[in-house]
Design a protein around this motif. Structure first.
Motif, PDB file in Angstrom:
ATOM      1  N   THR A   1       0.851  -1.184   0.000  1.00 35.99           N
ATOM      2  CA  THR A   1       0.000   0.000   0.000  1.00 35.99           C
ATOM      3  C   THR A   1       0.887   1.235   0.000  1.00 35.99           C
ATOM      4  N   PHE A   2       0.566   2.158  -0.916  1.00 34.31           N
ATOM      5  CA  PHE A   2       1.314   3.406  -0.933  1.00 34.31           C
ATOM      6  C   PHE A   2       0.411   4.553  -1.348  1.00 34.31           C
ATOM      7  N   GLU A   3       0.808   5.745  -0.914  1.00 34.94           N
ATOM      8  CA  GLU A   3       0.129   6.972  -1.289  1.00 34.94           C
ATOM      9  C   GLU A   3       0.829   7.518  -2.528  1.00 34.94           C
ATOM     10  N   LEU A   4       0.049   7.918  -3.514  1.00 36.73           N
ATOM     11  CA  LEU A   4       0.554   8.437  -4.777  1.00 36.73           C
ATOM     12  C   LEU A   4       0.114   9.894  -4.891  1.00 36.73           C
ATOM     13  N   SER A   5       1.075  10.827  -4.925  1.00 39.22           N
ATOM     14  CA  SER A   5       0.775  12.251  -5.047  1.00 39.22           C
ATOM     15  C   SER A   5       1.235  12.724  -6.413  1.00 39.22           C
ATOM     16  N   ILE A   6       0.287  13.272  -7.196  1.00 38.42           N
ATOM     17  CA  ILE A   6       0.553  13.680  -8.576  1.00 38.42           C
ATOM     18  C   ILE A   6       0.314  15.184  -8.688  1.00 38.42           C
ATOM     19  N   PRO A   7       1.367  15.960  -8.948  1.00 41.96           N
ATOM     20  CA  PRO A   7       1.184  17.408  -9.087  1.00 41.96           C
ATOM     21  C   PRO A   7       0.268  17.748 -10.269  1.00 41.96           C
ATOM     22  N   ALA A   8      -0.324  18.929 -10.229  1.00 45.35           N
ATOM     23  CA  ALA A   8      -1.156  19.398 -11.334  1.00 45.35           C
ATOM     24  C   ALA A   8      -0.364  19.340 -12.635  1.00 45.35           C
ATOM     25  N   GLY A   9      -0.979  18.806 -13.672  1.00 45.18           N
ATOM     26  CA  GLY A   9      -0.351  18.739 -14.985  1.00 45.18           C
ATOM     27  C   GLY A   9       0.631  17.609 -15.186  1.00 45.18           C
ATOM     28  N   ALA A  10       0.855  16.784 -14.181  1.00 51.18           N
ATOM     29  CA  ALA A  10       1.834  15.691 -14.301  1.00 51.18           C
ATOM     30  C   ALA A  10       1.124  14.374 -14.631  1.00 51.18           C
ATOM     31  N   GLY A  11       1.912  13.424 -15.098  1.00 51.02           N
ATOM     32  CA  GLY A  11       1.384  12.109 -15.413  1.00 51.02           C
ATOM     33  C   GLY A  11       2.383  11.028 -15.080  1.00 51.02           C
ATOM     34  N   LEU A  12       2.071   9.828 -15.510  1.00 46.91           N
ATOM     35  CA  LEU A  12       2.930   8.672 -15.267  1.00 46.91           C
ATOM     36  C   LEU A  12       4.296   8.916 -15.890  1.00 46.91           C
ATOM     37  N   PRO A  13       5.368   8.872 -15.088  1.00 41.32           N
ATOM     38  CA  PRO A  13       6.701   9.135 -15.630  1.00 41.32           C
ATOM     39  C   PRO A  13       7.340   7.911 -16.295  1.00 41.32           C
ATOM     40  N   ALA A  14       6.556   6.870 -16.525  1.00 45.45           N
ATOM     41  CA  ALA A  14       7.033   5.655 -17.199  1.00 45.45           C
ATOM     42  C   ALA A  14       6.021   5.314 -18.288  1.00 45.45           C
ATOM     43  N   PRO A  15       6.366   4.428 -19.209  1.00 44.26           N
ATOM     44  CA  PRO A  15       5.404   4.053 -20.250  1.00 44.26           C
ATOM     45  C   PRO A  15       4.165   3.377 -19.663  1.00 44.26           C
ATOM     46  N   PRO A  16       3.006   3.510 -20.350  1.00 49.39           N
ATOM     47  CA  PRO A  16       1.836   2.731 -19.927  1.00 49.39           C
ATOM     48  C   PRO A  16       2.243   1.260 -19.829  1.00 49.39           C
TER      49      PRO A  16
ATOM     50  N   MET B   1      14.149   2.489 -18.805  1.00 51.82           N
ATOM     51  CA  MET B   1      12.912   2.403 -18.017  1.00 51.82           C
ATOM     52  C   MET B   1      12.216   1.067 -18.264  1.00 51.82           C
ATOM     53  N   VAL B   2      12.171   0.627 -19.514  1.00 49.36           N
ATOM     54  CA  VAL B   2      11.554  -0.659 -19.846  1.00 49.36           C
ATOM     55  C   VAL B   2      12.289  -1.789 -19.129  1.00 49.36           C
ATOM     56  N   ALA B   3      13.614  -1.722 -19.074  1.00 45.43           N
ATOM     57  CA  ALA B   3      14.388  -2.759 -18.382  1.00 45.43           C
ATOM     58  C   ALA B   3      14.032  -2.805 -16.896  1.00 45.43           C
ATOM     59  N   VAL B   4      13.900  -1.633 -16.256  1.00 50.41           N
ATOM     60  CA  VAL B   4      13.500  -1.577 -14.839  1.00 50.41           C
ATOM     61  C   VAL B   4      12.113  -2.181 -14.673  1.00 50.41           C
ATOM     62  N   MET B   5      11.194  -1.790 -15.538  1.00 49.58           N
ATOM     63  CA  MET B   5       9.820  -2.283 -15.438  1.00 49.58           C
ATOM     64  C   MET B   5       9.786  -3.812 -15.564  1.00 49.58           C
ATOM     65  N   ARG B   6      10.444  -4.339 -16.565  1.00 45.46           N
ATOM     66  CA  ARG B   6      10.438  -5.804 -16.779  1.00 45.46           C
ATOM     67  C   ARG B   6      11.085  -6.541 -15.612  1.00 45.46           C
ATOM     68  N   ARG B   7      12.152  -5.972 -15.061  1.00 45.97           N
ATOM     69  CA  ARG B   7      12.834  -6.606 -13.934  1.00 45.97           C
ATOM     70  C   ARG B   7      11.904  -6.742 -12.725  1.00 45.97           C
ATOM     71  N   HIS B   8      10.923  -5.839 -12.632  1.00 43.51           N
ATOM     72  CA  HIS B   8       9.992  -5.860 -11.501  1.00 43.51           C
ATOM     73  C   HIS B   8       8.614  -6.409 -11.866  1.00 43.51           C
ATOM     74  N   GLY B   9       8.509  -7.080 -13.019  1.00 47.99           N
ATOM     75  CA  GLY B   9       7.274  -7.766 -13.375  1.00 47.99           C
ATOM     76  C   GLY B   9       6.215  -6.920 -14.052  1.00 47.99           C
ATOM     77  N   LEU B  10       6.557  -5.723 -14.505  1.00 49.78           N
ATOM     78  CA  LEU B  10       5.615  -4.899 -15.254  1.00 49.78           C
ATOM     79  C   LEU B  10       5.865  -5.110 -16.741  1.00 49.78           C
ATOM     80  N   THR B  11       4.806  -5.102 -17.531  1.00 47.80           N
ATOM     81  CA  THR B  11       4.924  -5.274 -18.972  1.00 47.80           C
ATOM     82  C   THR B  11       4.630  -3.934 -19.639  1.00 47.80           C
ATOM     83  N   PRO B  12       5.663  -3.269 -20.177  1.00 46.03           N
ATOM     84  CA  PRO B  12       5.430  -1.986 -20.839  1.00 46.03           C
ATOM     85  C   PRO B  12       4.585  -2.171 -22.101  1.00 46.03           C
TER      86      PRO B  12
END
Length: 159
Positions: free
Chosen positions: A38-53, A141-152
């Motif tokens: 569980t984590f809190e996610l704070s997103i400033p106005a105008g910002a988005g996901l800093p990694a690929p969908p 970034m894709v390498a980090v994502m894949r290493r942690h089980g995310l599929t870009p």
């Protein structure tokens, strides 16, 4: 499993700056025997996901709005999540988020099971920091994502 320590409030609390977005861990898999993170996610106005969908096959991700309105794109559908609203992102659904408003938005993210933790966000932050304000290195970034089980999701193609 026997534990030497007693449970405490926010035993894994940590704030990680990932580009403009802040992630503040409240519980990691270490505290929940892998059952939930569980984590809190704070997103400033105008910002988005800093990694690929991306998608993930090892867990569901539930987003609970605390403050402001965050916009999530889940398998192509736009879903706004405001205070008191919840969105469950199923395993395998490609998703991303953004804050299109003019105030910071905060949401609680609950991952069941706890397949990722602070290490993923620290590594993603390092890739973003290395870009020194420019676009992050997609391959890194894709390498980090894949290493942690995310599929870009595949990179957009230009017509």
């Amino acid at each position: 499993m026997q534990r030497d320590a007693h449970p405490g409030v926010n035993p894994a609390e940590e704030t990680i700056q990932v580009g403009p977005t802040r992630v503040r861990f409240l519980v990691t898999g270490a505290e929940s025997n892998g059952g939930v993170a569980t984590f809190e996610l704070s997103i400033p106005a105008g910002a988005g996901l800093p990694a690929p969908p991306h998608s993930h096959d090892a867990y569901e991700e539930t987003i609970y709005g605390l403050r402001g309105v965050s916009t999530w794109i889940v398998d192509g559908a736009r879903i706004d999540v405001g205070p008191g609203q919840a969105l469950c992102i199923p395993r395998g659904a490609v998703h991303a988020f953004a804050n299109h408003g003019d105030v910071e938005t905060t949401a609680l993210a609950i991952l069941s099971a706890a397949a990722i933790g602070p290490a993923y966000f620290r590594e993603a932050a390092a890739v973003i920091d290395a870009a020194a304000g420019g676009p992050p290195d997609r391959a890194a970034m894709v390498a980090v994502m894949r290493r942690h089980g995310l599929t870009p999701a595949p990179a957009p193609t230009s017509a």
